[in-house]
Scaffold this active site. Structure first.
Site, mmCIF file in Angstrom:
data_model
loop_
_atom_site.group_PDB
_atom_site.id
_atom_site.type_symbol
_atom_site.label_atom_id
_atom_site.label_comp_id
_atom_site.label_asym_id
_atom_site.label_seq_id
_atom_site.Cartn_x
_atom_site.Cartn_y
_atom_site.Cartn_z
ATOM 1 C CE LYS A 141 38.702 54.812 42.087
ATOM 2 N NZ LYS A 141 38.072 55.882 42.897
ATOM 3 N N GLY A 142 40.344 50.282 39.903
ATOM 4 C CA GLY A 142 39.697 49.640 38.775
ATOM 5 C C GLY A 142 38.185 49.709 38.759
#
Length: 261
Positions: A141-142
């Site tokens: 998801k970063g």
């Protein structure tokens, strides 16, 4: 508050060496400061905050906001003028010495350099249970609109989570033949982040010597200039994105192998 050169612009032609804060007019030295004192909210607390600001070189100083934090503490915002100048020639920072790469560029470079996946082991070590930072870098998801390292096809990510002991981290890194170890530290009481990181780097050197993986530390209270003191290869502070870490990994592996693009 901003900061502006005494004449010219800080980075432009004819830029001056010294700058001072400004608030209402250029060069007025106005700055804003916030802090907490262990004093109950009230006039005496405001007076203490103003005195502290004066002793720190802010004169005149105005307490523009104060708010109780429980029964015995008060939070302040103080606004005032300082006479200090900043010498830009003495500012020491770590400049990014590598280009920022796209995920496809990272994948292509890793494949060319290693001809296998680059293994990254990450964890929050010691008693630190704050995984937001390490997850932002590692999880797919970063962070800040960028995918985490799990998204990169040529990276194999092992996220050990929180409260991982140093011996456990070393064992796991050896078992996975890690190319890089990323540790995150948020808890800073009694310099726990510094001591934990130094313990980690010493353990890897003792266990693996020159064959140790790249050691990377991250956290909001780390200064990138601390890498040598901590015994790690790189320090990332607040605002670091997954793409920056991935780009550094490529740069570090290339440098270590003496390879060229």
């Amino acid at each position: 508050m901003g900061a502006q050169a005494e004449a010219g612009t800080p980075d432009g032609p004819g830029a001056k060496r010294y700058v001072r804060p400004y608030g209402d007019t250029t060069g007025d030295g106005m700055a804003q400061l916030s802090f907490t004192l262990p004093v109950p909210h009230g006039p005496r607390a405001d007076g203490a905050a103003q005195q502290l600001a004066n002793k720190m070189g802010m004169d005149p100083a105005m307490v523009v906001h104060s708010h109780p934090i429980g029964a015995d503490f008060t939070f302040f915002v103080v606004y005032g003028s300082v006479s200090h100048l900043v010498d830009l020639d003495t500012v020491r920072v770590v400049e990014r010495e590598f280009p920022l790469l796209t995920p496809s560029e990272v994948n292509a470079d890793v494949k060319k350099l290693l001809r296998r996946k680059l293994v990254v082991v990450g964890a929050c070590i010691g008693t630190d249970a704050h995984t937001v930072g390490i997850d932002a870098i590692l999880n797919i998801k970063g962070f800040a609109g960028e995918k985490g390292l799990e998204y990169y096809r040529e990276l194999r990510v092992v996220n050990l989570g929180a409260q991982v002991s140093v011996p456990e981290l070393v064992r796991q890194a050896r078992a996975d033949k890690a190319d890089a170890v990323l540790i995150s530290q948020v808890v800073t009481q009694r310099d726990a982040h510094i001591l934990n990181t130094q313990e980690m780097s010493a353990a890897f050197r003792e266990a693996m010597g020159d064959r140790r993986p790249l050691l990377i530390a991250g956290g909001p209270r780390f200064d990138p200039l601390m890498a040598g003191e901590l015994g790690v290869d790189r320090v990332f502070s607040r605002g670091t994105t997954p793409g920056e870490v991935a780009s550094y990994l490529v740069h570090a592996v290339r440098t270590k192998r003496g390879a060229t693009v």
